[in-house]
Structure formats: structure tokens, C-alpha cells
Write an enzyme that holds these catalytic residues in place. Structure first.
Site, short mmCIF file in Angstrom:
data_model
loop_
_atom_site.label_atom_id
_atom_site.label_comp_id
_atom_site.label_asym_id
_atom_site.label_seq_id
_atom_site.Cartn_x
_atom_site.Cartn_y
_atom_site.Cartn_z
N TYR A 1 -5.74 -1.29 -1.52
CA TYR A 1 -4.55 -2.10 -1.15
C TYR A 1 -3.28 -1.91 -2.29
CZ TYR A 1 -0.99 -5.46 0.48
OH TYR A 1 0.24 -6.10 1.06
N ALA B 1 -5.27 1.68 4.62
CA ALA B 1 -4.54 1.51 5.76
C ALA B 1 -3.20 2.46 5.64
CB ALA B 1 -4.09 0.15 5.84
N PHE C 1 -0.58 1.55 6.27
CA PHE C 1 0.64 0.63 5.40
C PHE C 1 0.40 0.85 3.91
CE2 PHE C 1 1.84 -3.17 3.21
CZ PHE C 1 3.33 -3.29 3.99
N TYR C 2 -0.63 1.22 3.28
CA TYR C 2 -0.86 1.29 1.89
C TYR C 2 -0.30 2.60 1.54
CZ TYR C 2 -4.78 -1.99 2.62
OH TYR C 2 -5.54 -2.96 2.97
N GLU C 3 -0.04 3.59 2.23
CA GLU C 3 0.67 4.97 2.05
C GLU C 3 -0.25 5.83 1.03
OE1 GLU C 3 4.68 4.26 0.82
OE2 GLU C 3 5.01 3.44 2.60
#
Length: 116
Positions: free
Chosen positions: A58, A84, A86-88
Site C-alpha cells: 500500500y 491495487a 490505486f497504489y500505482e
């Protein structure tokens, strides 16, 4: 003005944190004696097995840092990676897995999709 996102707070349970610390400590102390075969596994409802301890990525910044961390974790015996979009850092996790030489079917990757 950019919309702010609420970030989920993921707190490991004491058992998970302890297992992870013990496994990582053993791997660092004697990396030649640590293997993926030593990693405890749990059975999923469909019969597949999942490594009981995974590496959460994360707060891992994308790029070379993420690749280095995943590469070292795989070397130490981790076979469960949690990432994820979102974590890039998903692409970097993928590159490190590909470059590791470990067969992909031996590595479990958990990802998530954030609601928009």
C-alpha cells in the site's frame, strides 16, 4: 480543484503482524534456509491454497523502489503480494514478478478495484 479520496486504513491483526515479523526475521537471519515451501498456507473455499502471510504494498512508491522491494520479498520466500491500481505500483509489481524467474503459478497476487 482535485477531489480528495478517503484512504482505507489497513491495520494488521496482531497474529498477522507477528507471523510476518517471525517469517521476515527468520528469512533475514538465514535466507538460505527460508523457502516458499516453509510458508504456512490456508485453504480457500474453492480448494485453492493461499500463502497465509503476504506482502502488502500500500505505501510502496511506484518505480524502482517497488520493484526492488518485491524482488527481495520473493527472494526471501514471500509468494503472496497485495497491491491495487490505486497504489500505482501494479506494473512494477508485475515487472518484478516477471524478472524473478519464479513461475507465475507459484505467486498469488491480490488486487483491488476502488469504487469511483
Amino acid at each position: 480543484m482535485a477531489e480528495s479520496r478517503a484512504l482505507p486504513i489497513m491495520v494488521p491483526t496482531p497474529v498477522t503482524a507477528l507471523l510476518s515479523a517471525l517469517l521476515l526475521g527468520a528469512a533475514l537471519a538465514e535466507p538460505e534456509h527460508c523457502s516458499a515451501a516453509d510458508m504456512p498456507r490456508v485453504s480457500l473455499g474453492d480448494g485453492n491454497m493461499l500463502p497465509a502471510v503476504g506482502l502488502g504494498l500500500y505505501y510502496t512508491p511506484p518505480g524502482a523502489v517497488a520493484q526492488d522491494i518485491v524482488r527481495e520479498a520473493l527472494r526471501l520466500g514471500y509468494r503472496h503480494l497485495d497491491t491495487a491500481g490505486f497504489y500505482e505500483n501494479e506494473a512494477d509489481v508485475g515487472r518484478a514478478v516477471r524478472e524473478s524467474g519464479i513461475p507465475r503459478e507459484q505467486i498469488h497476487i491480490t488486487s483491488k478495484v476502488w469504487p469511483e
